[in-house]
Design a protein around this motif. Structure first.
Motif, PDB file in Angstrom:
ATOM      1  N   ARG A  40       1.038  -1.425   0.197  1.00  0.00           N
ATOM      2  CA  ARG A  40      -0.063   0.037   0.250  1.00  0.00           C
ATOM      3  C   ARG A  40       0.948   1.243   0.133  1.00  0.00           C
ATOM      4  O   ARG A  40       2.123   1.318   0.563  1.00  0.00           O
TER       5      ARG A  40
ATOM      6  N   THR B 140      -0.915   1.390  -8.919  1.00  0.00           N
ATOM      7  CA  THR B 140      -2.443   1.681  -8.715  1.00  0.00           C
ATOM      8  C   THR B 140      -2.840   0.579  -9.120  1.00  0.00           C
ATOM      9  O   THR B 140      -3.581   0.471 -10.019  1.00  0.00           O
TER      10      THR B 140
ATOM     11  N   THR C  74      -7.764   1.297  -4.763  1.00  0.00           N
ATOM     12  CA  THR C  74      -8.267   2.350  -3.612  1.00  0.00           C
ATOM     13  C   THR C  74      -9.177   1.746  -2.869  1.00  0.00           C
ATOM     14  O   THR C  74     -10.127   1.353  -2.887  1.00  0.00           O
TER      15      THR C  74
ATOM     16  N   ARG D 112      -4.212   3.485  -1.316  1.00  0.00           N
ATOM     17  CA  ARG D 112      -4.142   2.196  -2.728  1.00  0.00           C
ATOM     18  C   ARG D 112      -3.382   1.524  -2.029  1.00  0.00           C
ATOM     19  O   ARG D 112      -2.283   1.375  -1.945  1.00  0.00           O
TER      20      ARG D 112
END
Length: 283
Positions: free
Chosen positions: A145, A157, A160, A256
């Motif tokens: 993360r 990424t 989320t 994230r």
């Protein structure tokens, strides 16, 4: 068709943006654009619909993307089996120990299914090292993360997740439907040890210096709240131990989930892991 050009095309097709694809490939945009135009000339049809905001796949591009992924996966498996025969097919994966993620399980299964000859070494780390050993060279790729120091790394990424305040169920704030960070300003927080990545600390401390017990694991975070009445930030969908609850933080950015690897690392096993991670988290 050269495999390198197909890799360029797959990057553009997945990012749907030449600039982001160029960054992902560690190259400038003009040669990437020329390579895709050359591929379109070779195919004899447009692969992408271009616009000022990005690109979209044409029907021909959609077909080529599916075929290109298969070809690249096969090429990586060829390299992998040759490496295995030579005793070199290993991959070190760092994983942040913040709970069981069903998508991570899906990723592990897909990776083993597609790369059964790879000896994968997993390094599970606590919350004090969000890069999971990337900066120290202990792992080849990390499922973790953000945010953290991305110097020398490429970070993509995957998802989320909303976050919330971790509180005792008998805390007056626990009855609220939502909280702002200002509601917790005068409270003691659990915090990470000295030397932990400053970007990581700033995020999980709500952007402010905090006072309170030092923790290193998710379990220690929960016990600090349960036993000491401190507060802190956790994932909204984390199931706390009995006696604790999570209240949404309405003014805090989501956490994230990322896959990260050393910038410029073009090894097939690392590229394959990243592709599988993107697919596992993208559905």
């Amino acid at each position: 068709m050269e495999l390198r050009t197909l890799r360029y095309f797959v990057a553009v097709a997945e990012e749907l943006h030449f600039g982001r694809a160029a960054t992902r490939l560690h190259m400038s945009q003009p040669p990437l654009s020329r390579a895709i135009k050359g591929l379109e000339a070779e195919v004899g049809a447009p692969l992408l619909d271009r616009s000022p905001t990005g690109v979209a796949l044409t029907p021909v591009g959609t077909v080529l993307l599916d075929e290109a992924r298969g070809l690249l996966d096969h090429a990586d498996r060829v390299r992998e089996r040759v490496a295995a025969a030579a005793g070199h097919a290993t991959l070190a994966v760092g994983i942040l120990g913040d709970g069981n993620d069903p998508r991570a399980t899906r990723l592990a299964r897909a990776h083993h299914r597609q790369h059964p000859h790879v000896e994968t070494h997993v390094r599970a780390v606590d919350l004090t090292d969000p890069t999971c050993g990337l900066h120290s060279g202990a792992v080849d790729v990390a499922l973790t993360r953000g945010p953290f120091d991305e110097t020398g790394l490429t970070v993509h990424t995957l998802r989320t997740d909303p976050v919330g305040a971790l509180l005792r169920t008998d805390d007056p704030l626990a009855r609220r439907d939502g909280l702002e960070l200002a509601d917790l300003a005068d409270r003691r927080w659990f915090r990470f040890p000295e030397g932990t990545d400053p970007r990581w600390q700033a995020y999980w401390h709500g952007g402010e210096p905090r006072e309170g017990p030092v923790v290193r694991t998710v379990q220690e975070c929960q016990q600090a709240v349960l036993w000491s009445g401190t507060v802190g930030v956790t994932l909204l969908d984390h199931e706390p131990v009995p006696g604790l609850t999570v209240v949404p933080l309405v003014d805090m950015a989501p956490s994230r989930v990322v896959v990260a690897w050393p910038a410029g690392d073009a090894r097939p096993l690392v590229r394959a892991f990243v592709r599988i991670a993107v697919a596992a988290y993208g559905d």
